[in-house]
Design a protein around this motif. Structure first.
Motif, PDB file in Angstrom:
ATOM      1  N   GLY A  61     -45.288   0.026  43.219  1.00 45.28           N
ATOM      2  CA  GLY A  61     -44.489  -1.467  42.345  1.00 45.28           C
ATOM      3  C   GLY A  61     -43.681  -0.714  40.922  1.00 45.28           C
ATOM      4  O   GLY A  61     -44.001   0.167  40.239  1.00 45.28           O
ATOM      5  N   TYR A  62     -42.794  -1.751  41.232  1.00 43.96           N
ATOM      6  CA  TYR A  62     -42.110  -1.380  39.989  1.00 43.96           C
ATOM      7  C   TYR A  62     -41.501  -2.455  38.972  1.00 43.96           C
ATOM      8  O   TYR A  62     -41.118  -3.386  39.325  1.00 43.96           O
ATOM      9  CB  TYR A  62     -40.540  -0.937  40.503  1.00 43.96           C
ATOM     10  N   LEU A  63     -41.321  -1.997  37.924  1.00 49.35           N
ATOM     11  CA  LEU A  63     -40.279  -3.308  36.911  1.00 49.35           C
ATOM     12  C   LEU A  63     -39.319  -2.992  36.629  1.00 49.35           C
ATOM     13  O   LEU A  63     -39.043  -2.163  35.888  1.00 49.35           O
ATOM     14  CB  LEU A  63     -41.963  -3.626  35.633  1.00 49.35           C
ATOM     15  N   ASP A  64     -38.608  -3.966  36.852  1.00 49.27           N
ATOM     16  CA  ASP A  64     -36.669  -3.589  36.187  1.00 49.27           C
ATOM     17  C   ASP A  64     -36.885  -4.304  34.944  1.00 49.27           C
ATOM     18  O   ASP A  64     -36.799  -4.898  34.897  1.00 49.27           O
ATOM     19  CB  ASP A  64     -36.449  -4.205  37.671  1.00 49.27           C
ATOM     20  N   HIS A  65     -36.812  -3.327  33.884  1.00 51.88           N
ATOM     21  CA  HIS A  65     -37.024  -3.476  32.088  1.00 51.88           C
ATOM     22  C   HIS A  65     -35.539  -4.786  32.276  1.00 51.88           C
ATOM     23  O   HIS A  65     -35.636  -5.761  31.076  1.00 51.88           O
ATOM     24  CB  HIS A  65     -36.850  -2.586  31.646  1.00 51.88           C
ATOM     25  N   VAL A  79     -36.176   1.539  35.725  1.00 55.07           N
ATOM     26  CA  VAL A  79     -37.038   0.814  36.016  1.00 55.07           C
ATOM     27  C   VAL A  79     -38.229   1.808  36.127  1.00 55.07           C
ATOM     28  O   VAL A  79     -37.712   2.881  35.459  1.00 55.07           O
ATOM     29  CB  VAL A  79     -36.348   0.391  37.679  1.00 55.07           C
ATOM     30  N   GLU A  80     -39.601   1.568  35.597  1.00 47.09           N
ATOM     31  CA  GLU A  80     -40.546   1.977  35.446  1.00 47.09           C
ATOM     32  C   GLU A  80     -42.043   2.053  36.653  1.00 47.09           C
ATOM     33  O   GLU A  80     -42.209   0.718  37.100  1.00 47.09           O
ATOM     34  CB  GLU A  80     -41.076   1.060  34.789  1.00 47.09           C
ATOM     35  N   GLY A 100     -36.407  -7.787  34.037  1.00 48.56           N
ATOM     36  CA  GLY A 100     -37.342  -8.845  34.233  1.00 48.56           C
ATOM     37  C   GLY A 100     -37.803  -8.511  36.112  1.00 48.56           C
ATOM     38  O   GLY A 100     -38.485 -10.062  36.087  1.00 48.56           O
ATOM     39  N   GLU A 101     -37.379  -8.778  36.850  1.00 52.14           N
ATOM     40  CA  GLU A 101     -38.164  -8.657  38.157  1.00 52.14           C
ATOM     41  C   GLU A 101     -39.206  -6.886  39.149  1.00 52.14           C
ATOM     42  O   GLU A 101     -39.188  -6.704  37.838  1.00 52.14           O
ATOM     43  CB  GLU A 101     -36.740  -8.472  39.126  1.00 52.14           C
ATOM     44  N   GLU A 102     -39.988  -7.473  39.323  1.00 53.98           N
ATOM     45  CA  GLU A 102     -40.836  -7.173  40.197  1.00 53.98           C
ATOM     46  C   GLU A 102     -40.156  -6.094  41.679  1.00 53.98           C
ATOM     47  O   GLU A 102     -40.199  -7.200  42.411  1.00 53.98           O
ATOM     48  CB  GLU A 102     -42.346  -7.156  40.399  1.00 53.98           C
ATOM     49  N   HIS A 103     -40.456  -4.972  41.854  1.00 50.92           N
ATOM     50  CA  HIS A 103     -40.089  -4.337  43.233  1.00 50.92           C
ATOM     51  C   HIS A 103     -40.882  -3.881  43.811  1.00 50.92           C
ATOM     52  O   HIS A 103     -42.071  -3.114  42.986  1.00 50.92           O
ATOM     53  CB  HIS A 103     -38.237  -3.891  42.853  1.00 50.92           C
ATOM     54  N   VAL A 114     -45.282   1.938  37.748  1.00 49.06           N
ATOM     55  CA  VAL A 114     -46.384   1.261  37.263  1.00 49.06           C
ATOM     56  C   VAL A 114     -47.655   1.180  37.709  1.00 49.06           C
ATOM     57  O   VAL A 114     -48.671   1.850  38.063  1.00 49.06           O
ATOM     58  CB  VAL A 114     -46.505  -0.934  36.917  1.00 49.06           C
TER      59      VAL A 114
END
Length: 221
Positions: free
Chosen positions: A40-44, A21-22, A47-50, A24
């Motif tokens: 805010g995070y991006l699950d690479h 997870v990145e 492809g989900e945003e958390h 952002v």
């Protein structure tokens, strides 16, 4: 020459590595509960945003934490079919009352991971008499498709090394431990049932193992 006995194999579970997870963005977010920091995070991998709502300096150990699965019907529209909206409200209030903590809002967990439209279809089957488990199975869908790797990655990024978990779901605890986040305490979120969700909650207790001892005080009729 006597051979030295081999060491016994350790029986402790080996933690699964955190999924990618990145982080952002991080921004102050005033809420009706108090001032938080929204991260805010991006699950690479999926492809989900958390998003994590962080209140105060969360600390590193025994951090009061809620992993909240997205529930549009409950969180936004106040559905009484489930207790999700009430649990989110209670968790936020508990974290603020403690002075610090984290609420991780997990997208892609709608309907225990089957999606919004599928959840509505399962609800229609429940209205016809199936419980929440059999409704998913009747649709050819998993009972619970959620994964908590991203949640563990988010907590790790925030510097959280162990948690006091706000949840009635023992599987969430097991999942976090499996991903290397120790759970020092499981803190119940027991919301009063209503006529519309009592059967659903009983099914969660009886078939999914949720810790809901307060249901014993409620009888049918």
């Amino acid at each position: 020459m006597t051979r030295k006995p081999r060491e016994a194999v350790r029986s402790l579970p080996v933690p699964v590595p955190h999924t990618g997870v990145e982080r952002v963005v991080s921004v102050p977010l005033p809420t009706v509960y108090g001032l938080s920091t929204a991260v805010g995070y991006l699950d690479h991998e999926r492809g989900e945003e958390h998003m994590a709502l962080v209140f105060g300096p969360p600390g590193t150990h025994d951090v009061l934490t809620r992993l909240h699965s997205e529930c549009l019907t409950g969180d936004v529209f106040g559905s009484q079919h489930c207790e999700c909206g009430e649990q989110l409200d209670s968790a936020l209030r508990a974290v603020v009352a403690a002075g610090h903590g984290v609420v991780v809002y997990l997208r892609g967990h709608e309907g225990r991971g089957i999606g919004l439209v599928a959840k509505l279809r399962a609800m229609a089957l429940q209205a016809d008499g199936l419980d929440t488990v059999d409704a998913n199975l009747a649709l050819g869908l998993p009972v619970d498709a959620r994964d908590y790797g991203a949640a563990a990655g988010i907590l790790h990024d925030l510097g959280v090394r162990s948690v006091r978990l706000l949840s009635n779901n023992l599987r969430k605890r097991e999942a976090l431990v499996r991903y290397g986040i120790p759970v020092s305490e499981q803190v119940p979120l027991l919301t009063p049932p209503c006529e519309s969700n009592i059967a659903y909650l009983r099914a969660k207790r009886q078939r999914l193992g949720h810790h809901l001892p307060h249901l014993d005080a409620y009888t049918d009729g």
